[in-house]
Scaffold this active site. Structure first.
Site, PDB file in Angstrom:
ATOM      1  CB  CYS A 114      11.391   3.149 -12.556  1.00 37.61           C
ATOM      2  SG  CYS A 114       9.777   3.103 -11.763  1.00 37.61           S
ATOM      3  CG  HIS A 265      14.072   1.327  -9.757  1.00 36.10           C
ATOM      4  ND1 HIS A 265      13.641   2.412  -9.031  1.00 36.10           N
ATOM      5  CD2 HIS A 265      12.950   0.742 -10.270  1.00 36.10           C
ATOM      6  CE1 HIS A 265      12.324   2.491  -9.114  1.00 36.10           C
ATOM      7  NE2 HIS A 265      11.891   1.488  -9.859  1.00 36.10           N
ATOM      8  CG  ASN A 295       8.961   2.100  -7.244  1.00 36.59           C
ATOM      9  OD1 ASN A 295       9.743   3.032  -7.385  1.00 36.59           O
ATOM     10  ND2 ASN A 295       8.579   1.320  -8.244  1.00 36.59           N
TER      11      ASN A 295
HETATM   12  N1  ACO Z   1      -3.194  -7.290  -1.248  1.00 29.89           N
HETATM   13  C1  ACO Z   1      -3.824  -8.472  -1.333  1.00 29.89           C
HETATM   14  N2  ACO Z   1      -4.106  -9.087  -2.496  1.00 29.89           N
HETATM   15  C2  ACO Z   1      -3.706  -8.456  -3.611  1.00 29.89           C
HETATM   16  C3  ACO Z   1      -3.042  -7.211  -3.606  1.00 29.89           C
HETATM   17  C4  ACO Z   1      -2.790  -6.627  -2.356  1.00 29.89           C
HETATM   18  N3  ACO Z   1      -2.152  -5.447  -2.234  1.00 29.89           N
HETATM   19  N4  ACO Z   1      -2.786  -6.849  -4.883  1.00 29.89           N
HETATM   20  C5  ACO Z   1      -3.270  -7.843  -5.670  1.00 29.89           C
HETATM   21  N5  ACO Z   1      -3.829  -8.797  -4.907  1.00 29.89           N
HETATM   22  C6  ACO Z   1      -4.466 -10.029  -5.356  1.00 29.89           C
HETATM   23  C7  ACO Z   1      -5.016  -9.913  -6.752  1.00 29.89           C
HETATM   24  O1  ACO Z   1      -6.287  -9.343  -6.730  1.00 29.89           O
HETATM   25  C8  ACO Z   1      -5.035 -11.358  -7.177  1.00 29.89           C
HETATM   26  O2  ACO Z   1      -6.161 -11.987  -6.623  1.00 29.89           O
HETATM   27  P1  ACO Z   1      -6.970 -13.102  -7.460  1.00 29.89           P
HETATM   28  O3  ACO Z   1      -5.992 -14.211  -7.687  1.00 29.89           O
HETATM   29  O4  ACO Z   1      -8.084 -13.452  -6.535  1.00 29.89           O
HETATM   30  O5  ACO Z   1      -7.386 -12.433  -8.734  1.00 29.89           O
HETATM   31  C9  ACO Z   1      -3.806 -11.959  -6.484  1.00 29.89           C
HETATM   32  O6  ACO Z   1      -3.491 -11.060  -5.415  1.00 29.89           O
HETATM   33  C10 ACO Z   1      -2.624 -12.099  -7.402  1.00 29.89           C
HETATM   34  O7  ACO Z   1      -2.470 -10.869  -8.104  1.00 29.89           O
HETATM   35  P2  ACO Z   1      -1.345 -10.649  -9.147  1.00 29.89           P
HETATM   36  O8  ACO Z   1      -1.464  -9.291  -9.725  1.00 29.89           O
HETATM   37  O9  ACO Z   1      -1.318 -11.838 -10.095  1.00 29.89           O
HETATM   38  O10 ACO Z   1      -0.062 -10.731  -8.199  1.00 29.89           O
HETATM   39  P3  ACO Z   1       1.440 -10.871  -8.584  1.00 29.89           P
HETATM   40  O11 ACO Z   1       1.949 -12.142  -8.053  1.00 29.89           O
HETATM   41  O12 ACO Z   1       1.711 -10.561 -10.023  1.00 29.89           O
HETATM   42  O13 ACO Z   1       2.093  -9.707  -7.707  1.00 29.89           O
HETATM   43  C11 ACO Z   1       2.964  -7.507  -7.962  1.00 29.89           C
HETATM   44  C12 ACO Z   1       1.714  -8.378  -7.974  1.00 29.89           C
HETATM   45  C13 ACO Z   1       3.570  -7.552  -6.555  1.00 29.89           C
HETATM   46  C14 ACO Z   1       2.563  -6.098  -8.297  1.00 29.89           C
HETATM   47  C15 ACO Z   1       3.988  -8.060  -8.961  1.00 29.89           C
HETATM   48  O14 ACO Z   1       3.381  -8.336 -10.201  1.00 29.89           O
HETATM   49  C16 ACO Z   1       5.117  -7.107  -9.170  1.00 29.89           C
HETATM   50  O15 ACO Z   1       5.814  -6.722  -8.262  1.00 29.89           O
HETATM   51  N6  ACO Z   1       5.360  -6.728 -10.405  1.00 29.89           N
HETATM   52  C17 ACO Z   1       6.356  -5.735 -10.689  1.00 29.89           C
HETATM   53  C18 ACO Z   1       5.679  -4.426 -10.681  1.00 29.89           C
HETATM   54  C19 ACO Z   1       6.547  -3.293 -10.280  1.00 29.89           C
HETATM   55  O16 ACO Z   1       7.630  -3.448  -9.769  1.00 29.89           O
HETATM   56  N7  ACO Z   1       6.020  -2.127 -10.500  1.00 29.89           N
HETATM   57  C20 ACO Z   1       6.695  -0.956 -10.075  1.00 29.89           C
HETATM   58  C21 ACO Z   1       6.710   0.061 -11.121  1.00 29.89           C
HETATM   59  S1  ACO Z   1       7.787  -0.314 -12.399  1.00 29.89           S
HETATM   60  C22 ACO Z   1       9.238  -0.291 -11.773  1.00 29.89           C
HETATM   61  O17 ACO Z   1       9.535   0.441 -10.888  1.00 29.89           O
HETATM   62  C23 ACO Z   1      10.174  -1.290 -12.318  1.00 29.89           C
END
Ligand code: ACO
Length: 338
Positions: A114, A265, A295
């Site tokens: 990224c 980004h 992304n």
């Molecule tokens: N739809 C529905 N439910 C979902 C999904 C989905 N797509 N994905 C996860 N869940 C569920 C999980 O299973 C979990 O359920 P549970 O509580 O029953 O176990 C619940 O939602 C919460 O999951 P978390 O992973 O804790 O969710 P979080 O609040 O952390 O959000 C996310 C996840 C959106 C990915 C967040 O952590 C994030 O955006 N992090 C940054 C990651 C990022 O930007 N990555 C890109 C690559 S790196 C870069 O470009 C910088």
């Protein structure tokens, strides 16, 4: 002489996949509301089978060259940033070079995910300002859809990413005001495993494991798909992006509020909103297009720059910050006068 971005261009494949399509086409247990609330993403584009990142990059590259007022033969260096190259080797830059018919022109890949576009831009700035090249084609291109687990098991990562490419031409200017005035890059390899894909594992022979029962080479699911600790990524992205822009302002004797645009980004709209609020900037100075494309990793910044330039929000003379963060962890920022 100082390097500047002479033109911008982008290409996304035509197949638009909405959040609802992830449910109806791929049977992923998710909802439009969950994805929009957590990420801001409404849709992304997926390329067809057989299409690679250099295919997506080619139209963007041709357009960037034309918009710079150049012929393709004026390009004397290609820097291709990608985390999803066609193959482990050679790099996608070589495939693009052949597609553009630029035999003999040096082509290199930057594998900084990224932050790839910013690392590539810093490389291009170095090439131009040292006199090693005159017209550098810098590309960010990704075919993510091939590496996504498009099932409920992979939903946390699968809903985030899309395919696309952005391209710029970097040249030199004698204008004392204009150009890429400052860049900063960073990395923290202690977090290398927090966001990774280990499909090619040269620590072991063979690279791809053999199933002891069948004797066949198989790629286990945990190697095939990207692994991501979303919360760790989120926390570090916010911290590093804010510190990066604040450091940039200090080094250049400006306030964040002096900036006309901060081009972030596009990983998660919530990350960018947090960065914007901490910098005390209004929404129109920190634009997003993640809603449309998801992304696209190395391609997000050049795609957004191209869109901003097309719709008149990015104009000559503007003070612009670019900032990104990603796997590695790696990050970077740039201060430009457009
Ligand atoms: N739809 C529905 N439910 C979902 C999904 C989905 N797509 N994905 C996860 N869940 C569920 C999980 O299973 C979990 O359920 P549970 O509580 O029953 O176990 C619940 O939602 C919460 O999951 P978390 O992973 O804790 O969710 P979080 O609040 O952390 O959000 C996310 C996840 C959106 C990915 C967040 O952590 C994030 O955006 N992090 C940054 C990651 C990022 O930007 N990555 C890109 C690559 S790196 C870069 O470009 C910088």
């Amino acid at each position: 002489m100082r390097a500047y971005i002479a033109s911008t261009a982008f290409f996304v494949p035509p197949n638009r996949v909405t959040n609802d399509d992830l449910v109806s086409q791929f049977h992923i247990d998710t909802t439009n509301d969950w994805i929009v609330q957590r990420t801001g993403i409404e849709a992304r584009h997926f390329a067809d089978d057989g299409v690679g990142p250099s295919d997506l990059a080619e139209p963007a590259a041709r357009d960037a060259i034309a918009r710079a007022g150049l012929q393709k033969d004026d390009i004397d260096m290609i820097v291709f940033a990608t985390l999803s190259p066609e193959h482990a080797f050679p790099g996608s830059g070589c495939y693009l070079q052949a597609k553009l018919g630029l035999v003999g022109v040096p082509a290199m890949d930057v594998r900084n995910q990224c932050s790839g576009f910013l690392y590539a831009l810093a490389s291009a700035k170095g090439f131009v300002e040292s006199g090693l090249a005159k017209n550098v084609l810098v590309v960010g291109g990704e075919k993510h859809s091939a590496g996504l687990d498009l099932s409920t098991a992979g939903r946390t990562v699968a809903c985030l990413f899309g395919d696309g490419a952005g391209a710029v031409v970097v040249r030199g200017t004698d204008d004392p005001e204009r150009g890429i005035r400052w860049m900063n890059l960073g990395a923290d390899g202690r977090f290398a495993d927090s966001l990774s894909q280990k499909v090619w594992d040269s620590r072991h022979r063979p690279f791809v494991k053999k199933d002891p029962e069948t004797g066949k080479h198989v790629v286990p699911a945990d190697m095939m798909w990207a692994n991501m600790d979303g919360k760790v990524v989120f926390k570090n992205a916010v911290e590093k992006m804010i510190l990066s822009v604040m450091g940039m302002c200090m080094e250049n004797g400006i306030e964040a509020t002096d900036l006309d645009l901060v081009v972030c980004h596009q990983a998660n709209m919530r990350i960018n909103e947090f960065v914007r609020d901490q910098l005390g900037l209004p929404a129109d100075k920190v634009p997003n297009n993640i809603q449309k494309y998801g992304n696209t990793t190395a391609a997000t910044i050049p795609i957004l720059l191209a869109e901003l330039e097309r719709d008149g929000r990015l104009k000559p003379g503007m003070k612009v910050a670019l900032v990104g963060f990603g796997s590695g962890f790696t990050w970077g920022s740039a201060y430009l006068v457009w």
